[in-house]
Scaffold this motif. Structure first.
Motif, mmCIF file in Angstrom:
data_model
loop_
_atom_site.group_PDB
_atom_site.id
_atom_site.type_symbol
_atom_site.label_atom_id
_atom_site.label_comp_id
_atom_site.label_asym_id
_atom_site.label_seq_id
_atom_site.Cartn_x
_atom_site.Cartn_y
_atom_site.Cartn_z
ATOM 1 N N ARG A 1 -1.592 4.489 0.095
ATOM 2 C CA ARG A 1 -2.200 4.097 1.381
ATOM 3 C C ARG A 1 -3.354 5.016 1.778
ATOM 4 O O ARG A 1 -4.429 4.560 2.158
ATOM 5 C CB ARG A 1 -1.134 4.053 2.479
ATOM 6 N N PHE B 1 0.811 -1.220 0.000
ATOM 7 C CA PHE B 1 0.000 0.000 0.000
ATOM 8 C C PHE B 1 0.844 1.270 0.000
ATOM 9 O O PHE B 1 0.301 2.369 0.116
ATOM 10 C CB PHE B 1 -0.929 0.013 1.228
ATOM 11 N N GLU C 1 -8.118 -4.844 -0.497
ATOM 12 C CA GLU C 1 -8.125 -3.635 0.325
ATOM 13 C C GLU C 1 -9.399 -3.605 1.151
ATOM 14 O O GLU C 1 -10.368 -4.317 0.860
ATOM 15 C CB GLU C 1 -7.980 -2.381 -0.528
#
Length: 259
Positions: A23, A19, A223
């Motif tokens: 992120r 990530f 995610e």
């Protein structure tokens, strides 16, 4: 108008280098989708600082665990356990995890994995914290330790549960919730075939991102926002609304983590 229930991702490696490029955007996508509580499992000492940084950036949303992941139990595992012990003594965590036994990759450190699992269960009891279990090809070995350690103050989550109905019931008998994520959407995941025989009060939601993305993202980076796909599947399995799945599983997560 009803407010949309809060959704909780009880297991996500948001500090993962997968990530590093996006992120904040990734976390924002999850928050926009209603996922506002993220519980972060530890791996080993090398991950600690990045977990603390994450918490500093999202103090309202991020809740940290401390522990040594079984696949990181190597020859230096006593140093790693000492790190876990030190951190637990210094500040607040919400669970000891992720801990357990993993015989999928490597069986050479089974004995050390067993020692580390047991020791960390004892730390969890000492700090009155739940445990979050990582189990891969090791149900018998995990249950053996839980049987030895079972008590009023042993409780937690069986993360990424992928066993049978019988194994699910046994996990629940040790006061564990079942962590359900992407696997429930897989054609060969199997757990969707019996899950509706398990009361929703025993279920919490998780992504394990960046791993184990649900259909239609299987094989890609997972995610936290993809938790909505897991909820949609559970809504089918249990024949209740997505809102109800979200509300019940978030309440379950509060019961486990105390927040």
């Amino acid at each position: 108008m009803n407010s949309t229930p809060i959704i909780t991702d009880t297991h996500t490696h948001l500090y993962s280098e997968e990530f590093d490029q996006d992120r904040d955007e990734m976390i924002q996508r999850a928050i926009d989708a209603g996922i506002t509580r993220f519980f972060i499992p530890a791996i080993d000492a090398a991950a600690t600082q990045s977990m603390y940084d994450l918490e500093k950036n999202y103090p309202e949303n991020i809740f940290l665990m401390m522990g040594l992941h079984p696949t990181y139990v190597k020859d230096n595992y006593l140093d790693e356990l000492a790190h876990v012990e030190t951190e637990l003594s210094k500040r607040k965590f919400y669970a000891v995890g992720e801990i357990g036994i993993d015989l999928y990759w490597d069986k050479t450190h089974l004995k050390e994995q067993q020692i580390a699992f047991k020791r960390q269960i004892q730390l969890a009891k000492q700090y009155k914290l739940p445990i979050v279990i990582h189990c891969r090809e090791a149900f018998d070995e995990i249950f053996e330790v839980l049987e030895e350690e079972k008590s009023e103050d042993l409780f937690g989550i069986f993360h990424c549960f992928s066993g049978t109905l019988e194994q699910a019931e046994r996990a629940i008998s040790y006061k564990m919730k079942l962590g359900i994520g992407g696997v429930v959407t897989f054609k060969n995941g199997k757990i969707d075939q019996f899950l509706n025989q398990i009361d929703l009060k025993h279920i919490v939601l998780e992504t394990d991102s960046p791993y184990l993305a649900p259909i239609p993202y299987r094989g890609k980076r997972n995610e936290s926002s993809y938790l909505v796909n897991v909820i949609a599947k559970l809504s089918e399995v249990y024949s209740v609304s997505a809102e109800e799945i979200a509300a019940i599983t978030t309440q379950n997560s509060k019961d486990v983590f105390g927040i």
